[in-house]
Design a protein around this motif. Structure first.
Motif, PDB file in Angstrom:
ATOM      1  N   LEU A   1      36.756   6.912  23.749  1.00  0.00           N
ATOM      2  CA  LEU A   1      35.742   6.388  24.334  1.00  0.00           C
ATOM      3  C   LEU A   1      35.970   6.194  26.025  1.00  0.00           C
ATOM      4  CD1 LEU A   1      36.212   3.227  21.854  1.00  0.00           C
ATOM      5  CD2 LEU A   1      34.219   4.626  22.300  1.00  0.00           C
ATOM      6  N   ASN A   2      37.149   6.159  26.492  1.00  0.00           N
ATOM      7  CA  ASN A   2      37.484   6.294  27.684  1.00  0.00           C
ATOM      8  C   ASN A   2      36.933   7.661  28.340  1.00  0.00           C
ATOM      9  OD1 ASN A   2      38.649   5.566  30.404  1.00  0.00           O
ATOM     10  ND2 ASN A   2      40.350   6.238  29.931  1.00  0.00           N
TER      11      ASN A   2
ATOM     12  N   LYS B   1      30.330   4.938  17.328  1.00  0.00           N
ATOM     13  CA  LYS B   1      29.556   3.472  17.719  1.00  0.00           C
ATOM     14  C   LYS B   1      29.404   3.028  16.411  1.00  0.00           C
ATOM     15  CE  LYS B   1      28.540   0.232  20.288  1.00  0.00           C
ATOM     16  NZ  LYS B   1      29.228  -0.630  21.100  1.00  0.00           N
TER      17      LYS B   1
ATOM     18  N   TYR C   1      37.251  -2.925  21.726  1.00  0.00           N
ATOM     19  CA  TYR C   1      38.183  -2.604  20.802  1.00  0.00           C
ATOM     20  C   TYR C   1      39.711  -2.916  21.354  1.00  0.00           C
ATOM     21  CZ  TYR C   1      40.305   0.939  17.452  1.00  0.00           C
ATOM     22  OH  TYR C   1      41.228   1.409  16.476  1.00  0.00           O
TER      23      TYR C   1
ATOM     24  N   ALA D   1      29.600  10.565  19.248  1.00  0.00           N
ATOM     25  CA  ALA D   1      29.502   9.327  19.968  1.00  0.00           C
ATOM     26  C   ALA D   1      28.688   8.364  19.369  1.00  0.00           C
ATOM     27  CB  ALA D   1      29.258   9.508  21.333  1.00  0.00           C
TER      28      ALA D   1
ATOM     29  N   VAL E   1      32.442   4.942  27.923  1.00  0.00           N
ATOM     30  CA  VAL E   1      32.130   3.737  27.048  1.00  0.00           C
ATOM     31  C   VAL E   1      32.880   2.689  27.234  1.00  0.00           C
ATOM     32  CG1 VAL E   1      30.714   3.094  24.726  1.00  0.00           C
ATOM     33  CG2 VAL E   1      30.806   5.458  25.389  1.00  0.00           C
TER      34      VAL E   1
ATOM     35  N   THR F   1      32.513  -0.613  24.896  1.00  0.00           N
ATOM     36  CA  THR F   1      32.828  -0.708  23.325  1.00  0.00           C
ATOM     37  C   THR F   1      34.641  -0.391  23.367  1.00  0.00           C
ATOM     38  OG1 THR F   1      30.941   0.738  22.775  1.00  0.00           O
ATOM     39  CG2 THR F   1      32.944   1.027  21.381  1.00  0.00           C
ATOM     40  N   MET F   2      35.119   0.216  24.371  1.00  0.00           N
ATOM     41  CA  MET F   2      36.545   0.454  24.641  1.00  0.00           C
ATOM     42  C   MET F   2      37.319  -0.842  24.879  1.00  0.00           C
ATOM     43  SD  MET F   2      38.911   2.598  27.066  1.00  0.00           S
ATOM     44  CE  MET F   2      38.467   1.708  28.616  1.00  0.00           C
TER      45      MET F   2
END
Length: 599
Positions: A279-280, A234, A291, A230, A284, A287-288
């Motif tokens: 990410l889901n 990132k 993106y 992870a 996170v 961050t998702m």
């Protein structure tokens, strides 16, 4: 000899690769896609000594004997201890500052090195030989009172330190008897006290990463592996725009002595579906969301609906490929490429990739960014219309073949997924007419794809319309929802892939000749797809055993590159590979016992 037994530091703005002697051997500054100011990883032949090359940044211990390295727990901060023949030792801590202040994440384009004597009377020297124009020229060094400015045609960098500047300029050994700091940054004056500033950077950066990790939703099993994956994912993000690059390097060959050398410091839309899923699952959401923001900006600004398969990290659409003549390549195995000609290819899966990425904005109530409205829906419908138009047209496919085109099953399946998800979005928006329209279109595409890609003679789905060969992307049919995991045809396909594409522990993308001959190494993400497929069809024990074996192929820092040699286990391809880390995360999530089961 160079290897991919490297650690990675970064802050979602810059990154650097560090080898077993704590040498920075690759670093693109001031962005993830920049000209690598430190590039010794790509400069030498098999016997080249990185300490004797331009393009390196090393803290060299005299009479070096051994090293011990590890990340500080739950951070992107690297800790190295170098020991000499007499038992003298120095500790080197490397990181890129990343911290919270004034309700913002700060990620300055800086690298910090802390050097501390920990045993005996060690002697070190600092070797700093930055380069410009992809290895063509050395940067000119101009000394200041407590700093050195390195000047090139395009960039100016400043090294600030409490080490005597003359020792650094002359690469002279000296006895280290107190803690030293080195700050590599853009050429801007440092107003604060260097030691206080770097110490604050260290404390706030360490605290930031640990807080970030505390917010992850991780499985009960394989926790350390998932946390490292992870963090690495990132680090592959250029947070300023939300883009996530495929890898942090260029031109590490997929296999020895081939020309399968590509620049992966860009954002592939195909990867979006799998990255967002990881990410889901990690929780996170920020961050998702960033993106997804990058993806929807691509949709908003696409001219005449033309969607490229890959973009630059600030959505550059011209990634013209060139050869960096100044770099010999990893172990001398050039060419070193800058840019990626795949941006010009036709890859029809992009329409489904974008719709699947954007669908979260209509269903995920956690997200603050909410352009999930009629205007966005209309734009997605345009992508759906393109999917209908091109689902049965030839393209370069998911493996970006440069010398041939076919109607690829994966691309067609992703076009179906665009229609299927538009049906679901229309339903939640109360658009009954559009729900029926997209339902009909999805059904039509599904029937046609099944008719053209199921082979009775092979008892398997095949990789191209009316074809005869297999490829690993067929493993994704259930994950994308095109078929159910208990569909006898899917089970037969998984079993056939295991029989024909598996070499040792690894699944190949395909085994037929392509533009460059037969593949020699295995694309790591494919084995994770196979693990997930095994679990989905009920072969969970087999999947868990294979996953455990896969964990042994990570380098000593817990990182994967793109490819692996099944015979030797050596990592090849660009590094670290976001796709490979995503595969690790998703498979661990699929296979782990729940917290309730384990407690």
């Amino acid at each position: 000899m160079s290897s991919l037994d490297l650690a990675v530091i970064g802050n979602s703005s810059v990154s650097a690769m560090i080898d077993r002697q704590a040498r920075i051997v690759f670093a693109s500054l001031p962005r993830l896609d920049s000209d690598p100011v430190f590039c010794s990883l790509l400069r030498g032949g098999a016997g080249a000594d990185a300490t004797q090359q331009d393009g390196t940044f090393s803290v060299e211990l005299r009479d070096f004997a051994s090293s011990e390295q590890s990340y500080i727990d739950n951070t992107a901060v690297l800790h190295s201890v170098l020991t000499d023949d007499d038992g003298g030792a120095v500790e080197i801590v490397d990181f890129a500052p990343r911290y919270d202040e004034h309700n913002r994440i700060h990620r300055p384009p800086m690298l910090v090195r802390r050097i501390t004597p920990v045993a005996g009377r060690p002697m070190i020297r600092v070797v700093v030989r930055p380069m410009g124009d992809y290895g063509k020229s050395s940067l000119r060094a101009v000394r200041g009172s407590h700093h050195i400015v390195f000047m090139g045609d395009r960039n100016r960098h400043r090294l600030t330190t409490n080490i005597p500047i003359s020792y650094v300029m002359e690469e002279r050994y000296f006895r280290i008897d107190q803690q030293c700091w080195i700050l590599w940054a853009p050429d801007e004056p440092i107003e604060a006290d260097l030691e206080d500033l770097c110490r604050r950077y260290f404390e706030t950066t360490t605290a930031h990463w640990r807080l970030w990790v505390r917010g992850l939703s991780i499985p009960f099993e394989w926790q350390e592996a998932v946390i490292r994956a992870a963090i690495t994912l990132k680090l592959c993000m250029f947070e300023e725009t939300g883009a996530i690059v495929a890898a942090l390097t260029t031109s590490i060959p997929e296999a020895p002595n081939t020309v399968r050398n590509w620049d992966y410091r860009y954002c592939w839309l195909r990867d979006a579906v799998f990255v967002i899923r990881a990410l889901n699952r990690l929780g996170v959401t920020r961050t998702m969301e960033q993106y997804i923001g990058f993806i929807t900006d691509v949709i908003d600004l696409a001219e005449e609906g033309v969607i490229q398969p890959v973009y630059g990290i600030s959505r550059e659409d011209d990634l013209t490929e060139s050869i960096a003549e100044g770099l010999a390549g990893y172990r001398g195995m050039g060419p070193v490429r800058v840019g990626n000609a795949a941006y010009e290819q036709v890859q029809n899966d992009v329409y489904g990739s974008l719709v699947l990425a954007a669908v979260h904005l209509f269903f995920d109530y956690r997200l603050l960014r909410k352009p999930a409205n009629e205007e966005l829906y209309d734009q997605l419908e345009f992508l759906g219309q393109r999917a209908i138009q091109y689902f049965d047209k030839p393209d370069a496919g998911p493996w970006e073949l440069r010398g041939s085109a076919s109607v690829h099953t994966f691309s067609a399946m992703m076009c179906w997924a665009a229609c299927d998800r538009l049906k679901r979005i229309a339903r939640v928006m109360g658009r009954t007419d559009r729900t029926e329209f997209w339902s009909d279109k999805a059904e039509h595409l599904k029937l046609e794809i099944e008719r053209r890609t199921w082979s009775e003679s092979r008892n398997s789905f095949v990789s191209t319309f009316d074809g005869n060969e297999l490829d690993a992307s067929l493993l994704l049919m259930a994950q994308i929802g095109f078929v159910q995991a208990n569909d006898a045809r899917y089970i037969a396909t998984v079993e056939r892939i295991g029989q024909e594409l598996k070499r040792g522990d690894f699944i190949y993308r395909y085994v037929v000749k392509d533009d460059f001959g037969e593949p020699e190494t295995a694309f790591l993400i494919c084995t994770f797809w196979y693990i997930d497929a095994l679990a989905s069809i009920g072969r969970t024990l087999e999947a868990r055993a294979l996953f455990d074996r896969m964990m042994t192929y990570r380098n000593r820092f817990g990182l994967f590159s793109e490819d692996v040699d099944p015979k030797t286990g050596e990592l090849w391809g660009n590094f670290p590979q976001a796709y490979s880390m995503v595969g690790l995360i998703n498979s661990a999530m699929n296979l782990s016992l729940s917290w309730e089961e384990a407690s």
